[in-house]
Design a protein around this motif. Structure first.
Motif, PDB file in Angstrom:
ATOM      1  N   VAL A  36       0.673  -1.289  -0.405  1.00 22.20           N
ATOM      2  CA  VAL A  36       0.296   0.136  -0.031  1.00 22.20           C
ATOM      3  C   VAL A  36       0.845   1.165   0.360  1.00 22.20           C
ATOM      4  O   VAL A  36       2.125   0.936   0.531  1.00 22.20           O
ATOM      5  CB  VAL A  36      -1.027   0.241   1.250  1.00 22.20           C
ATOM      6  CG1 VAL A  36      -1.381  -1.307   1.361  1.00 22.20           C
ATOM      7  CG2 VAL A  36      -0.012   0.240   2.555  1.00 22.20           C
ATOM      8  N   PRO A  37       0.518   2.099  -1.025  1.00 24.45           N
ATOM      9  CA  PRO A  37       1.160   3.218  -0.285  1.00 24.45           C
ATOM     10  C   PRO A  37       1.493   4.429   0.915  1.00 24.45           C
ATOM     11  O   PRO A  37       0.853   4.453   1.922  1.00 24.45           O
ATOM     12  CB  PRO A  37       0.213   4.515  -1.455  1.00 24.45           C
ATOM     13  CG  PRO A  37      -0.479   3.394  -2.416  1.00 24.45           C
ATOM     14  CD  PRO A  37      -1.035   2.712  -1.583  1.00 24.45           C
ATOM     15  N   VAL A  38       2.951   4.797   1.259  1.00 26.52           N
ATOM     16  CA  VAL A  38       2.794   5.367   2.326  1.00 26.52           C
ATOM     17  C   VAL A  38       2.463   7.463   1.711  1.00 26.52           C
ATOM     18  O   VAL A  38       3.157   7.653   1.197  1.00 26.52           O
ATOM     19  CB  VAL A  38       4.076   4.827   2.923  1.00 26.52           C
ATOM     20  CG1 VAL A  38       4.673   5.894   3.911  1.00 26.52           C
ATOM     21  CG2 VAL A  38       4.657   3.707   2.666  1.00 26.52           C
ATOM     22  N   VAL A  39       1.664   6.667   3.224  1.00 27.70           N
ATOM     23  CA  VAL A  39       1.442   9.115   2.548  1.00 27.70           C
ATOM     24  C   VAL A  39       1.534   9.528   4.050  1.00 27.70           C
ATOM     25  O   VAL A  39       1.836   9.753   5.199  1.00 27.70           O
ATOM     26  CB  VAL A  39       0.118   8.785   2.763  1.00 27.70           C
ATOM     27  CG1 VAL A  39      -0.641  10.510   2.721  1.00 27.70           C
ATOM     28  CG2 VAL A  39      -0.559   8.321   1.605  1.00 27.70           C
ATOM     29  N   PRO A  40       2.884  10.928   3.848  1.00 30.70           N
ATOM     30  CA  PRO A  40       3.657  11.237   4.880  1.00 30.70           C
ATOM     31  C   PRO A  40       2.383  12.186   5.504  1.00 30.70           C
ATOM     32  O   PRO A  40       1.492  13.358   4.609  1.00 30.70           O
ATOM     33  CB  PRO A  40       4.589  11.682   4.440  1.00 30.70           C
ATOM     34  CG  PRO A  40       5.038  10.829   2.981  1.00 30.70           C
ATOM     35  CD  PRO A  40       3.990  10.981   2.623  1.00 30.70           C
ATOM     36  N   LEU A  41       2.163  12.232   6.565  1.00 27.01           N
ATOM     37  CA  LEU A  41       1.267  13.261   7.372  1.00 27.01           C
ATOM     38  C   LEU A  41       1.863  13.743   8.266  1.00 27.01           C
ATOM     39  O   LEU A  41       2.046  13.609   9.359  1.00 27.01           O
ATOM     40  CB  LEU A  41      -0.379  12.213   8.017  1.00 27.01           C
ATOM     41  CG  LEU A  41      -1.091  13.246   8.295  1.00 27.01           C
ATOM     42  CD1 LEU A  41      -1.859  13.770   6.528  1.00 27.01           C
ATOM     43  CD2 LEU A  41      -2.047  12.609   8.419  1.00 27.01           C
ATOM     44  N   ARG A  42       2.639  15.043   7.406  1.00 22.56           N
ATOM     45  CA  ARG A  42       2.730  16.304   9.125  1.00 22.56           C
ATOM     46  C   ARG A  42       1.548  16.997   9.439  1.00 22.56           C
ATOM     47  O   ARG A  42       0.198  17.128   9.794  1.00 22.56           O
ATOM     48  CB  ARG A  42       3.570  17.614   8.765  1.00 22.56           C
ATOM     49  CG  ARG A  42       4.021  18.444   9.518  1.00 22.56           C
ATOM     50  CD  ARG A  42       4.988  19.140   9.395  1.00 22.56           C
ATOM     51  NE  ARG A  42       3.983  20.237   8.574  1.00 22.56           N
ATOM     52  CZ  ARG A  42       4.533  20.903   6.885  1.00 22.56           C
ATOM     53  NH1 ARG A  42       5.816  20.986   6.795  1.00 22.56           N
ATOM     54  NH2 ARG A  42       3.560  22.211   6.754  1.00 22.56           N
ATOM     55  N   LEU A  43       1.245  16.753  11.465  1.00 25.08           N
ATOM     56  CA  LEU A  43       0.111  16.960  11.957  1.00 25.08           C
ATOM     57  C   LEU A  43       0.904  17.948  13.163  1.00 25.08           C
ATOM     58  O   LEU A  43       2.330  17.588  13.450  1.00 25.08           O
ATOM     59  CB  LEU A  43      -0.718  16.089  12.495  1.00 25.08           C
ATOM     60  CG  LEU A  43      -0.922  15.167  11.453  1.00 25.08           C
ATOM     61  CD1 LEU A  43      -1.741  13.729  12.084  1.00 25.08           C
ATOM     62  CD2 LEU A  43      -2.098  15.866  10.788  1.00 25.08           C
ATOM     63  N   PRO A  44      -0.054  19.045  14.271  1.00 22.06           N
ATOM     64  CA  PRO A  44       1.004  19.434  14.895  1.00 22.06           C
ATOM     65  C   PRO A  44       0.710  18.550  16.496  1.00 22.06           C
ATOM     66  O   PRO A  44       1.530  19.000  17.044  1.00 22.06           O
ATOM     67  CB  PRO A  44      -0.108  20.656  15.478  1.00 22.06           C
ATOM     68  CG  PRO A  44      -1.344  20.708  14.064  1.00 22.06           C
ATOM     69  CD  PRO A  44      -1.116  18.885  13.449  1.00 22.06           C
ATOM     70  N   SER A  45      -0.396  17.619  16.455  1.00 24.05           N
ATOM     71  CA  SER A  45       0.209  17.000  17.453  1.00 24.05           C
ATOM     72  C   SER A  45       0.293  14.760  17.130  1.00 24.05           C
ATOM     73  O   SER A  45      -0.345  14.509  17.538  1.00 24.05           O
ATOM     74  CB  SER A  45      -1.153  17.513  18.887  1.00 24.05           C
ATOM     75  OG  SER A  45      -1.402  15.695  19.293  1.00 24.05           O
ATOM     76  N   PRO A  46       1.305  14.675  16.971  1.00 25.93           N
ATOM     77  CA  PRO A  46       1.015  13.152  16.452  1.00 25.93           C
ATOM     78  C   PRO A  46       0.962  12.888  17.587  1.00 25.93           C
ATOM     79  O   PRO A  46      -0.079  11.536  17.553  1.00 25.93           O
ATOM     80  CB  PRO A  46       2.608  13.025  16.036  1.00 25.93           C
ATOM     81  CG  PRO A  46       3.083  14.413  15.376  1.00 25.93           C
ATOM     82  CD  PRO A  46       2.887  15.129  16.026  1.00 25.93           C
ATOM     83  N   ALA A  47       1.373  12.603  18.736  1.00 27.67           N
ATOM     84  CA  ALA A  47       0.920  11.799  19.740  1.00 27.67           C
ATOM     85  C   ALA A  47      -1.182  11.708  20.498  1.00 27.67           C
ATOM     86  O   ALA A  47      -1.149  10.887  20.885  1.00 27.67           O
ATOM     87  CB  ALA A  47       1.380  12.365  20.999  1.00 27.67           C
ATOM     88  N   THR A  48      -1.294  12.450  19.554  1.00 30.45           N
ATOM     89  CA  THR A  48      -2.611  12.506  19.999  1.00 30.45           C
ATOM     90  C   THR A  48      -3.392  12.060  18.415  1.00 30.45           C
ATOM     91  O   THR A  48      -4.792  11.667  18.697  1.00 30.45           O
ATOM     92  CB  THR A  48      -3.360  13.562  20.196  1.00 30.45           C
ATOM     93  OG1 THR A  48      -3.286  14.821  18.934  1.00 30.45           O
ATOM     94  CG2 THR A  48      -3.222  14.030  21.412  1.00 30.45           C
ATOM     95  N   PHE A  49      -2.846  11.683  17.341  1.00 34.13           N
ATOM     96  CA  PHE A  49      -3.202  11.383  16.315  1.00 34.13           C
ATOM     97  C   PHE A  49      -4.465   9.841  16.348  1.00 34.13           C
ATOM     98  O   PHE A  49      -5.308   9.442  16.044  1.00 34.13           O
ATOM     99  CB  PHE A  49      -2.752  11.000  15.043  1.00 34.13           C
ATOM    100  CG  PHE A  49      -3.100  10.626  13.820  1.00 34.13           C
ATOM    101  CD1 PHE A  49      -4.086  11.354  13.047  1.00 34.13           C
ATOM    102  CD2 PHE A  49      -2.953   9.431  13.472  1.00 34.13           C
ATOM    103  CE1 PHE A  49      -5.021  10.920  12.430  1.00 34.13           C
ATOM    104  CE2 PHE A  49      -3.601   8.894  12.126  1.00 34.13           C
ATOM    105  CZ  PHE A  49      -4.267   9.404  11.034  1.00 34.13           C
ATOM    106  N   SER A  50      -3.852   9.000  16.840  1.00 35.45           N
ATOM    107  CA  SER A  50      -4.299   7.549  17.803  1.00 35.45           C
ATOM    108  C   SER A  50      -6.127   7.732  18.353  1.00 35.45           C
ATOM    109  O   SER A  50      -6.432   6.687  17.765  1.00 35.45           O
ATOM    110  CB  SER A  50      -3.657   6.574  17.950  1.00 35.45           C
ATOM    111  OG  SER A  50      -3.509   7.641  19.556  1.00 35.45           O
ATOM    112  N   LEU A  51      -5.922   9.406  18.782  1.00 36.97           N
ATOM    113  CA  LEU A  51      -7.595   8.698  19.420  1.00 36.97           C
ATOM    114  C   LEU A  51      -8.782   9.523  18.254  1.00 36.97           C
ATOM    115  O   LEU A  51      -9.497   9.066  18.253  1.00 36.97           O
ATOM    116  CB  LEU A  51      -7.182  10.070  20.479  1.00 36.97           C
ATOM    117  CG  LEU A  51      -6.351  10.335  21.569  1.00 36.97           C
ATOM    118  CD1 LEU A  51      -6.597  11.533  22.637  1.00 36.97           C
ATOM    119  CD2 LEU A  51      -7.106   9.162  22.510  1.00 36.97           C
TER     120      LEU A  51
END
Length: 279
Positions: free
Chosen positions: A193-208
């Protein structure tokens, strides 16, 4: 000189005493009001901890009173029509409602995903080991979530990998980056599957956010954001940062879900009230 009756003297003394008490009371109330006004202007600061080198004078916490809800339009389904021709002309809200039937299989597939990676650098594609559970609803892409915070010399940037389905994120996020075409195979022992870089302000809370979009259960998210029972201001501030990070991610991606913001706002108000109470 005529003498003044003792009763009149006592009456005058009583009035002078009452006047003195009233004046003193006014000064006391004014002083208390001034003190309260000063307290309302004091910024949130950590209490002194005998086991820490941090004092109230050196650590101040500045947080917004409320988290504004973004004004969002509807998602565009045109980017997904190529992969899902049957969706042409169908309203996005209807598609989101119909996704409820597929979410259980999708969640089970995500939990069963085993990622095969052998490179030290992030590849453009990643292999997924196929099994019976994954093949029912194989993820279409892999998000590589990161932020652009400075990193020490000699260290590598931390990246978290999240398997996702383009339909779930495409139907909930108005600001999702363009996803490359993906055709996962369900017949072989593995697929890519393609890998999509995703820059976010808070990677630690993306799981929520990732979990919420697949469960659509506000009560579960609210429980995850329940503030700690402790009255330590630093712990409450860390919890507020968690809620703020989730909010920033949702705003950046343009998540279209009123219940998500209801939960975020309720959790934020509770946490800020607790911080004010113990500051």
């Amino acid at each position: 000189m005529p003498s003044v009756p003792r009763s009149s003297q006592a009456s005058r003394a009583l009035r002078r005493s009452q006047s003195t008490r009233i004046t003193a009371t006014k000064f006391e109330c004014a002083a208390q009001a001034h003190l309260l006004a000063q307290k309302r202007r004091i910024p949130l600061a950590t209490k002194y901890n005998v086991n820490s080198n941090v004092t109230a004078a050196s650590t101040k916490i500045s947080l917004p009173r409320a988290l504004s809800r973004p004004v969002l339009g509807e998602v565009e389904t045109s980017s997904l029509v190529g992969a899902y021709p049957d969706l042409a002309g169908i309203p996005a809200e209807y598609i989101r409602d119909r996704l409820a039937l597929s979410r259980p299989k999708m969640r089970a597939a995500l939990q069963a995903v085993e990622i095969s990676i052998s490179k030290s650098t992030l590849p453009t594609e990643l292999g997924i080991l196929m099994n019976e559970v994954v093949s029912f609803a194989c993820p279409t892409h892999m998000f590589a979530v990161y932020n652009d915070a400075p990193i020490p010399v000699g260290h590598k940037r931390q990246i978290s990998l999240f398997p996702i389905h383009d339909l779930v994120f495409g139907m909930h996020c108005t600001n999702l980056p363009t996803l490359p075409a993906s055709r996962p195979s369900s017949s072989s022992s593995h697929t890519t599957v393609p890998v999509v870089p995703l820059r976010l302000p808070s990677p630690a809370t993306f799981s929520l956010l990732h979990a919420y979009l697949y469960t659509q259960q506000p009560a579960t998210l609210l429980a995850s954001l329940a503030r700690p029972c402790e009255t330590d201001l630093l712990q409450l501030a860390a919890h507020a940062n968690k809620i703020h990070g989730l909010w920033r991610n949702a705003c950046l991606l343009g998540v279209v879900d009123a219940q998500l913001y209801d939960v975020i706002e309720a959790s934020w108000e509770s946490t800020i009230a607790a911080m004010q109470a113990c500051s």
